[in-house]
Design a protein around this motif. Structure first.
Motif, PDB file in Angstrom:
ATOM      1  N   LEU A 123       1.001  -1.265  -0.121  1.00 37.83           N
ATOM      2  CA  LEU A 123      -0.069  -0.107   0.057  1.00 37.83           C
ATOM      3  C   LEU A 123       0.910   1.139  -0.045  1.00 37.83           C
ATOM      4  CD1 LEU A 123      -2.816   1.422   0.229  1.00 37.83           C
ATOM      5  CD2 LEU A 123      -2.622   1.118   2.822  1.00 37.83           C
ATOM      6  N   ILE A 124       1.816   1.386   0.673  1.00 39.09           N
ATOM      7  CA  ILE A 124       2.754   2.497   0.808  1.00 39.09           C
ATOM      8  C   ILE A 124       3.442   2.747  -0.382  1.00 39.09           C
ATOM      9  CG2 ILE A 124       4.780   3.558   2.065  1.00 39.09           C
ATOM     10  CD1 ILE A 124       2.177   3.265   4.017  1.00 39.09           C
ATOM     11  N   THR A 125       3.870   1.831  -1.142  1.00 38.27           N
ATOM     12  CA  THR A 125       4.490   1.905  -2.288  1.00 38.27           C
ATOM     13  C   THR A 125       3.728   2.281  -3.489  1.00 38.27           C
ATOM     14  OG1 THR A 125       6.239   0.115  -1.843  1.00 38.27           O
ATOM     15  CG2 THR A 125       5.936   0.846  -4.191  1.00 38.27           C
ATOM     16  N   ALA A 126       2.250   1.621  -3.478  1.00 40.64           N
ATOM     17  CA  ALA A 126       1.507   2.273  -4.480  1.00 40.64           C
ATOM     18  C   ALA A 126       0.676   3.800  -4.220  1.00 40.64           C
ATOM     19  CB  ALA A 126       0.392   1.126  -4.107  1.00 40.64           C
ATOM     20  N   LEU A 127       0.642   3.956  -3.055  1.00 35.52           N
ATOM     21  CA  LEU A 127       0.435   5.374  -2.701  1.00 35.52           C
ATOM     22  C   LEU A 127       1.442   6.353  -3.218  1.00 35.52           C
ATOM     23  CD1 LEU A 127      -1.560   5.132   0.974  1.00 35.52           C
ATOM     24  CD2 LEU A 127      -2.621   5.396  -1.434  1.00 35.52           C
ATOM     25  N   ALA A 128       2.642   5.819  -2.926  1.00 41.91           N
ATOM     26  CA  ALA A 128       3.759   6.975  -3.213  1.00 41.91           C
ATOM     27  C   ALA A 128       3.837   7.040  -4.812  1.00 41.91           C
ATOM     28  CB  ALA A 128       5.083   6.315  -2.705  1.00 41.91           C
ATOM     29  N   LYS A 129       3.627   5.973  -5.473  1.00 37.57           N
ATOM     30  CA  LYS A 129       3.499   6.034  -7.078  1.00 37.57           C
ATOM     31  C   LYS A 129       2.248   6.397  -7.702  1.00 37.57           C
ATOM     32  CE  LYS A 129       7.078   2.317  -7.612  1.00 37.57           C
ATOM     33  NZ  LYS A 129       7.030   1.091  -8.401  1.00 37.57           N
ATOM     34  N   CYS A 130       1.174   6.158  -7.057  1.00 37.66           N
ATOM     35  CA  CYS A 130      -0.287   6.223  -7.812  1.00 37.66           C
ATOM     36  C   CYS A 130      -0.984   7.493  -7.236  1.00 37.66           C
ATOM     37  CB  CYS A 130      -0.945   4.967  -7.703  1.00 37.66           C
ATOM     38  SG  CYS A 130       0.021   3.770  -8.385  1.00 37.66           S
ATOM     39  N   VAL A 131      -0.812   8.003  -6.158  1.00 41.70           N
ATOM     40  CA  VAL A 131      -1.609   8.849  -5.369  1.00 41.70           C
ATOM     41  C   VAL A 131      -1.013  10.158  -5.281  1.00 41.70           C
ATOM     42  CG1 VAL A 131      -3.042   9.414  -3.514  1.00 41.70           C
ATOM     43  CG2 VAL A 131      -3.427   7.267  -4.669  1.00 41.70           C
ATOM     44  N   LEU A 132       0.158  10.162  -4.338  1.00 44.92           N
ATOM     45  CA  LEU A 132       0.805  11.289  -4.026  1.00 44.92           C
ATOM     46  C   LEU A 132       1.328  12.251  -5.118  1.00 44.92           C
ATOM     47  CD1 LEU A 132       2.862   9.971  -0.886  1.00 44.92           C
ATOM     48  CD2 LEU A 132       0.420  11.046  -1.099  1.00 44.92           C
ATOM     49  N   PRO A 133       1.863  11.931  -6.114  1.00 46.10           N
ATOM     50  CA  PRO A 133       2.019  12.802  -7.148  1.00 46.10           C
ATOM     51  C   PRO A 133       0.932  13.526  -7.919  1.00 46.10           C
ATOM     52  CG  PRO A 133       3.096  10.632  -7.471  1.00 46.10           C
ATOM     53  CD  PRO A 133       2.301  10.427  -6.355  1.00 46.10           C
ATOM     54  N   PHE A 134      -0.243  12.955  -7.601  1.00 46.17           N
ATOM     55  CA  PHE A 134      -1.414  13.664  -8.380  1.00 46.17           C
ATOM     56  C   PHE A 134      -2.187  14.462  -7.425  1.00 46.17           C
ATOM     57  CE2 PHE A 134      -0.184   9.677 -10.228  1.00 46.17           C
ATOM     58  CZ  PHE A 134       0.124   9.939 -11.472  1.00 46.17           C
ATOM     59  N   LEU A 135      -2.078  14.574  -6.394  1.00 44.90           N
ATOM     60  CA  LEU A 135      -2.843  15.319  -5.245  1.00 44.90           C
ATOM     61  C   LEU A 135      -2.976  16.669  -5.373  1.00 44.90           C
ATOM     62  CD1 LEU A 135      -2.120  13.567  -1.772  1.00 44.90           C
ATOM     63  CD2 LEU A 135      -4.282  13.390  -3.220  1.00 44.90           C
ATOM     64  N   ILE A 136      -1.754  17.377  -5.855  1.00 44.52           N
ATOM     65  CA  ILE A 136      -1.732  18.915  -6.123  1.00 44.52           C
ATOM     66  C   ILE A 136      -2.254  19.315  -7.496  1.00 44.52           C
ATOM     67  CG2 ILE A 136      -0.326  20.853  -6.842  1.00 44.52           C
ATOM     68  CD1 ILE A 136       1.600  19.695  -4.705  1.00 44.52           C
ATOM     69  N   GLY A 137      -2.171  18.417  -8.532  1.00 47.09           N
ATOM     70  CA  GLY A 137      -2.627  18.539  -9.935  1.00 47.09           C
ATOM     71  C   GLY A 137      -4.224  18.176  -9.956  1.00 47.09           C
ATOM     72  N   ASP A 138      -4.633  17.198  -9.126  1.00 46.49           N
ATOM     73  CA  ASP A 138      -5.986  16.901  -9.126  1.00 46.49           C
ATOM     74  C   ASP A 138      -6.974  18.267  -8.515  1.00 46.49           C
ATOM     75  OD1 ASP A 138      -5.720  14.933 -11.065  1.00 46.49           O
ATOM     76  OD2 ASP A 138      -5.933  13.439  -9.280  1.00 46.49           O
ATOM     77  N   SER A 139      -6.275  18.619  -7.377  1.00 44.29           N
ATOM     78  CA  SER A 139      -7.118  19.624  -6.504  1.00 44.29           C
ATOM     79  C   SER A 139      -6.955  21.022  -7.543  1.00 44.29           C
ATOM     80  CB  SER A 139      -6.075  19.955  -5.546  1.00 44.29           C
ATOM     81  OG  SER A 139      -5.856  19.085  -4.641  1.00 44.29           O
ATOM     82  N   ILE A 140      -5.852  21.212  -8.428  1.00 41.59           N
ATOM     83  CA  ILE A 140      -5.929  22.450  -9.478  1.00 41.59           C
ATOM     84  C   ILE A 140      -7.094  22.182 -10.500  1.00 41.59           C
ATOM     85  CG2 ILE A 140      -4.769  23.645 -11.209  1.00 41.59           C
ATOM     86  CD1 ILE A 140      -2.304  23.195  -9.520  1.00 41.59           C
ATOM     87  N   LYS A 141      -7.065  20.930 -10.858  1.00 42.15           N
ATOM     88  CA  LYS A 141      -8.064  20.524 -11.876  1.00 42.15           C
ATOM     89  C   LYS A 141      -9.516  20.725 -11.404  1.00 42.15           C
ATOM     90  CE  LYS A 141      -5.117  17.081 -14.007  1.00 42.15           C
ATOM     91  NZ  LYS A 141      -5.028  15.663 -14.296  1.00 42.15           N
ATOM     92  N   ILE A 142      -9.851  20.327 -10.294  1.00 42.11           N
ATOM     93  CA  ILE A 142     -11.049  20.465  -9.395  1.00 42.11           C
ATOM     94  C   ILE A 142     -11.465  21.893  -9.225  1.00 42.11           C
ATOM     95  CG2 ILE A 142     -12.343  20.209  -7.100  1.00 42.11           C
ATOM     96  CD1 ILE A 142     -10.900  17.354  -7.069  1.00 42.11           C
ATOM     97  N   ALA A 143     -10.393  22.788  -8.972  1.00 34.93           N
ATOM     98  CA  ALA A 143     -10.794  24.163  -8.779  1.00 34.93           C
ATOM     99  C   ALA A 143     -11.011  24.748 -10.040  1.00 34.93           C
ATOM    100  CB  ALA A 143      -9.384  24.784  -8.113  1.00 34.93           C
TER     101      ALA A 143
END
Length: 186
Positions: free
Chosen positions: A143-163
């Motif tokens: 889970l930690i590896t998957a979150l680091a690869k698949c979620v964390l890099p996208f949080l800021i970008g997806d937040s900007i896209k939502i805004a």
């Protein structure tokens, strides 16, 4: 000309808008920036718009059309990929996860315009959950590896896209509802 409740999502006007948004997703999704296992694409931005403006039912249809177009071989997935191999590969769960993303975005959009970002956030959580679980099964990652690869890099970008999607869609929502003949609350 207003569509009746009986015509619903299968009226000509509704089908045209659904096809236009499916095309928007097809045009936006292939352009990607590789950041590791899962690339950054404009697909989520297009899907946020689709859910916010078309609502749950039409949005899901548009995403299903996009997925089917890619599955049969047109290069509409990230990095201009296509086919069932992509859908059933390690990152295919994110493509399938676009369905709950657009559904939740659209359902909240169907209720009230001010709920649009809430639906997008909840839809993104569903996308991350489904896609990351899929990724973990295919790659045997923890889970930690998957979150680091698949979620964390996208949080800021997806937040900007939502805004950005919220800023674009809130003023357009009532206009599109009038065109589609929806009598939704604002």
């Amino acid at each position: 000309m207003k569509e009746s409740k009986k015509d619903g999502i299968f009226s000509l006007r509704s089908m045209v808008f659904t096809a236009v948004f499916a095309a928007l997703i097809c045009v936006a999704a292939p352009f990607s920036v590789p950041v590791g296992a899962v690339p950054i694409t404009l697909a989520t931005f297009a899907i946020y718009l689709t859910g916010a403006l078309l609502g749950g039912k039409r949005g899901v249809l548009a995403v299903l059309v996009y997925i089917m177009i890619g599955a049969v071989g047109l290069p509409v997935f990230s990095n201009f990929q296509a086919g069932f191999a992509v859908l059933f590969g390690p990152t295919g769960g994110y493509i399938i996860g676009y369905i709950p993303l657009v559904l939740l975005s659209g359902l909240f959009s169907d209720k009230r315009r001010w709920l649009i970002p809430v639906g997008m956030v909840l839809g993104t959580v569903a996308l991350y959950t489904f896609g990351t679980a899929w990724f973990m099964v295919f790659t045997k990652a923890n889970l930690i590896t998957a979150l680091a690869k698949c979620v964390l890099p996208f949080l800021i970008g997806d937040s900007i896209k939502i805004a950005l999607t919220t800023l674009i869609s809130v003023p357009l929502k009532s206009r599109l509802n009038n065109i589609l003949g929806n009598n939704r609350p604002e």
